[in-house]
Motif scaffolding. Structure first.
Motif, short mmCIF file in Angstrom:
data_model
loop_
_atom_site.label_atom_id
_atom_site.label_comp_id
_atom_site.label_asym_id
_atom_site.label_seq_id
_atom_site.Cartn_x
_atom_site.Cartn_y
_atom_site.Cartn_z
N ARG A 25 0.84 -1.20 0.00
CA ARG A 25 0.00 0.00 0.00
C ARG A 25 0.88 1.25 0.00
O ARG A 25 1.82 1.37 0.80
CB ARG A 25 -0.93 0.01 1.21
N ASP A 63 1.33 5.23 0.54
CA ASP A 63 0.77 6.38 1.24
C ASP A 63 1.79 7.51 1.14
O ASP A 63 2.76 7.57 1.93
CB ASP A 63 0.48 6.03 2.70
N GLY A 71 -10.19 2.31 -2.90
CA GLY A 71 -9.55 3.62 -2.96
C GLY A 71 -8.10 3.61 -2.55
O GLY A 71 -7.38 4.58 -2.79
N ASP A 72 -7.63 2.52 -1.93
CA ASP A 72 -6.22 2.43 -1.55
C ASP A 72 -5.35 2.42 -2.81
O ASP A 72 -5.73 1.86 -3.85
CB ASP A 72 -5.96 1.14 -0.76
N LEU A 73 -4.17 3.03 -2.70
CA LEU A 73 -3.19 2.98 -3.78
C LEU A 73 -2.25 1.82 -3.52
O LEU A 73 -1.59 1.76 -2.48
CB LEU A 73 -2.41 4.29 -3.87
N GLY A 130 -8.44 -3.01 -10.07
CA GLY A 130 -8.29 -1.57 -9.90
C GLY A 130 -8.03 -0.85 -11.19
O GLY A 130 -8.22 -1.41 -12.29
N VAL A 163 -3.09 4.44 -11.83
CA VAL A 163 -3.04 5.89 -11.62
C VAL A 163 -1.66 6.45 -11.89
O VAL A 163 -1.49 7.67 -12.05
CB VAL A 163 -3.49 6.26 -10.19
N ASP A 164 -0.66 5.57 -11.93
CA ASP A 164 0.69 6.05 -12.20
C ASP A 164 1.52 4.91 -12.80
O ASP A 164 1.46 3.77 -12.31
CB ASP A 164 1.35 6.54 -10.90
N VAL A 194 1.22 1.82 -10.14
CA VAL A 194 0.44 2.17 -8.96
C VAL A 194 -1.03 2.07 -9.33
O VAL A 194 -1.49 2.73 -10.28
CB VAL A 194 0.79 3.58 -8.44
N ARG A 222 -5.14 2.03 -8.16
CA ARG A 222 -6.16 2.38 -7.18
C ARG A 222 -7.16 1.24 -7.08
O ARG A 222 -7.78 0.84 -8.08
CB ARG A 222 -6.88 3.68 -7.55
N GLU A 256 -10.35 -0.81 -6.84
CA GLU A 256 -11.75 -0.56 -7.14
C GLU A 256 -12.67 -1.55 -6.44
O GLU A 256 -13.88 -1.32 -6.35
CB GLU A 256 -11.98 -0.66 -8.65
#
Length: 630
Positions: free
Chosen positions: A134, A136, A151-153, A166, A169-170, A207, A209, A211
């Protein structure tokens, strides 16, 4: 409350303990026989080890059988209780101990054999990671899969397995999703692209996210399907209970007649001992699990084991069209650009975006761009929502890949702008909010389709073959003529498909094969539903069997696996029961003692179980030639 799985393995451990105690007690009995004949407290010393077996093992046996009786499970196990109690009353402690040995040994063998037979199904579990990374801010923390929240990355490191469904996002990279398709297919990933749990990452860190929760992810659904396949009690297993239900009263009748005519209560016990076929009935689930394992080795997921029983009985075959009798891999055959745009320009923009889509048409668009040696552009803001099409930014242009109905629904004037509708597949391309081109595709029939359809009647005794499809009449009729299918129905909605399949299933056992979410209801109501599970988890959930690699040859292998399973199962059950009945006759005439009967019945059961395990050792299954090249 303990889970069913934990309860199952607790029972297995208990039966192992009973088996170990029984073996020790019987060995001690024979060891003391030459030196300890003198009675102690009125019993022969050599019988004392058997008392522990009778007390502990007999208690476990009686509790298990009583629980079955409370569930109205009146089968051959009931004979074991009567035979055990009779043995104790008559002082035949060795015979009573051998009954415990037979039952506990059979249950331990069942657990081992079923675990061995289903080992191929458990291979999926080895793919999944035990922790997730995870992210953060700049910190990365390892957490358990159950601790992942929506919603966790989550950072997916190179060559790691994605732990959850998911969206990227990166990062830019690729993932191997072959466990879904059965083919070595790598999907490019960029911000906005979806990620499926169980996919293996490539060389770049992504990375993602989350879902969904891990237990709700695509991979968890697959594991649940596999577990259901192992745990579901199929109809053919109940056949074993039915055999026990009539065999138990029959054995009791023979035992009472032998006792009445001879006046010898020991014959009553001998008949019941030799008629206790509990491990014999274990041959049924062992055979089923062996067949499931064999199917798994060929890329077939048996979600509902009843398909193995029902498939050989089917007389009507109904097929969906796209992805079932066709390859489900359309080819781009025509590009119709608007004035002011070239086909290559629109194709380059569309292909750049389609790299991040799993839609069947994406492969065709990319192949078209590759054939023209087009250099793909940079993509951002990828989005693909069901029924809405694919959108994103390519080299600063807003590009959307959508369909005719959506364009007309948004602007009725598009009817006059779009080219005429023809048979086949198509998609519309929008660039910077304006219509740019229409792409047309053709989905070719499978090379082995005609051979497969043609051999269903002569070889597998199907009486009726139908083609149902939501596609246009011209496409469906053309395919029917190519494959030799006499009856076809086009433009069918999912509701209409369900009604047709339900009607046919009411007349005769019916097989339905389909691919896609719209086929799920029809798969569910058919006698046997087989899904080409390439794109839809919903379809896989509705089907009894799933063939990810979408091969008609594999379907034919499934036919032969089910036929082989039924043959071996009937050999084990009927052959073992016949041998038991013959032995009952000799026991009723006084030629077989209770101890001899227990040993003889154990031998019969071992033969039946060994025959059932024979299927798990088979690596090659005969299948009919359906190669389109021959």
């Amino acid at each position: 409350m303990p889970s069913p799985k934990k309860a199952l393995w607790s029972a297995v451990r208990l039966n192992r303990a009973v088996l170990a105690l029984t073996v020790i007690g019987i060995v001690a009995h024979f060891a003391l026989m030459p030196i300890a004949m003198a009675p102690v407290l009125g019993f022969a010393t050599m019988d004392w080890p058997l008392f522990g077996v009778v007390a502990f093992g007999g208690g476990v046996l009686i509790v298990e059988i009583v629980l079955k009786l409370l569930q109205r499970d009146f089968g051959a196990d009931f004979l074991a209780v009567i035979a055990f109690i009779t043995g104790v009353v008559l002082g035949e402690y060795l015979a009573a101990s051998l009954i415990i040995l037979m039952l506990s040994g059979g249950q331990v063998l069942e657990a081992f054999a079923m675990r061995k037979a289903s080992s191929a199904l458990n291979a999926l579990a080895d793919r999944m990671p035990t922790v997730a990374h995870r992210k953060d801010g700049e910190n990365i923390t390892d957490i358990g899969l159950d601790d992942i929240a929506i919603g966790d990355l989550i950072a997916v490191f190179p060559h790691d397995t994605a732990p959850v469904d998911g969206v990227v996002v990166d990062g830019h990279g690729s993932m191997d999703e072959s466990y879904l398709t059965g083919e070595p297919y790598v999907v490019s990933k960029a911000p906005g692209a979806s990620v499926l749990s169980g996919a293996i990452n490539g060389d770049a860190v992504l990375v993602v996210r989350a879902e969904r929760r891990a237990r709700e992810s695509r991979y968890a659904q697959i594991m649940q399907v596999m577990q259901e396949a192992e745990q579901k009690r199929p109809k053919i297993r109940r056949l074993g209970d039915q055999i026990g239900a009539w065999f138990a009263p029959f054995a009791l009748l023979v035992a009472f007649i032998a006792w009445y005519l001879s006046g010898d209560s020991v014959r009553f016990l001998a008949v019941l001992v030799v008629a206790t076929p509990c491990p014999l009935l274990i041959a049924i689930p062992i055979t089923i699990m062996s067949a499931i394992s064999m199917a798994a080795r060929r890329g077939i997921v048996i979600r509902d084991p009843t398909v193995l029983e029902r498939l050989p009985t089917c007389k009507t075959a109904i097929f969906d069209k796209t992805g079932t009798l066709t390859y489900g891999r359309p080819e781009l055959v025509e590009i119709l650009p608007v004035t002011g745009r070239t086909a290559s320009d629109v194709l380059r923009l569309a292909a750049s975006l389609e790299r991040y889509s799993k839609h069947p048409l994406a492969v065709a668009v990319l192949a078209g761009a590759k054939d023209r040696k087009l250099a793909l552009g940079d993509v951002a803001r990828v989005s693909e929502k069901p029924g809405q099409g694919l959108t994103g930014a390519v080299d600063g242009h807003d590009v959307a890949v959508t369909h005719r109905k959506k364009l007309i629904a948004g602007d009725p004037a598009m009817v006059d702008i779009l080219p005429p509708s023809v048979s086949g597949l198509e998609c519309a391309i929008m660039v910077d909010g304006a219509y740019a081109a229409t792409f047309r595709f053709r989905d070719n029939p499978r090379a082995d389709g005609k051979h497969f359809v043609g051999h269903l009647g002569p070889v597998h005794h199907f009486k009726k073959i139908m083609l149902l499809s939501g596609d246009r009449e011209s496409e469906v009729s053309h395919l029917s003529q190519l494959l030799g299918i006499d009856e076809s129905l086009a433009s069918q909605s999912p509701e209409q498909k369900v009604a047709i399949v339900r009607r046919e299933a009411a007349n005769a056992p019916t097989l339905f094969m389909g691919d896609g979410i719209n086929d799920a209801p029809a798969l569910a109501v058919a006698t046997v539903g087989i899904a080409f599970g390439k794109h839809s988890s919903v379809t896989a959930e509705a089907a009894g069997a799933v063939i990810p690699e979408s091969s008609l040859q594999t379907v034919d292998e499934l036919f032969h696996i089910s036929i082989t399973m039924r043959r071996i199962l009937l050999q084990s059950v009927i052959g073992g029961m016949v041998l038991s009945i013959i032995a009952m006759g000799f026991a009723a005439l006084g030629y077989i003692s209770p101890v001899m009967g227990a040993v003889l019945q154990e031998g019969i059961d071992v033969i039946a179980i060994a025959n059932a395990l024979r299927l798990s050792l088979v690596h090659n299954i005969h299948a009919d030639l359906v190669d389109g090249d021959d």
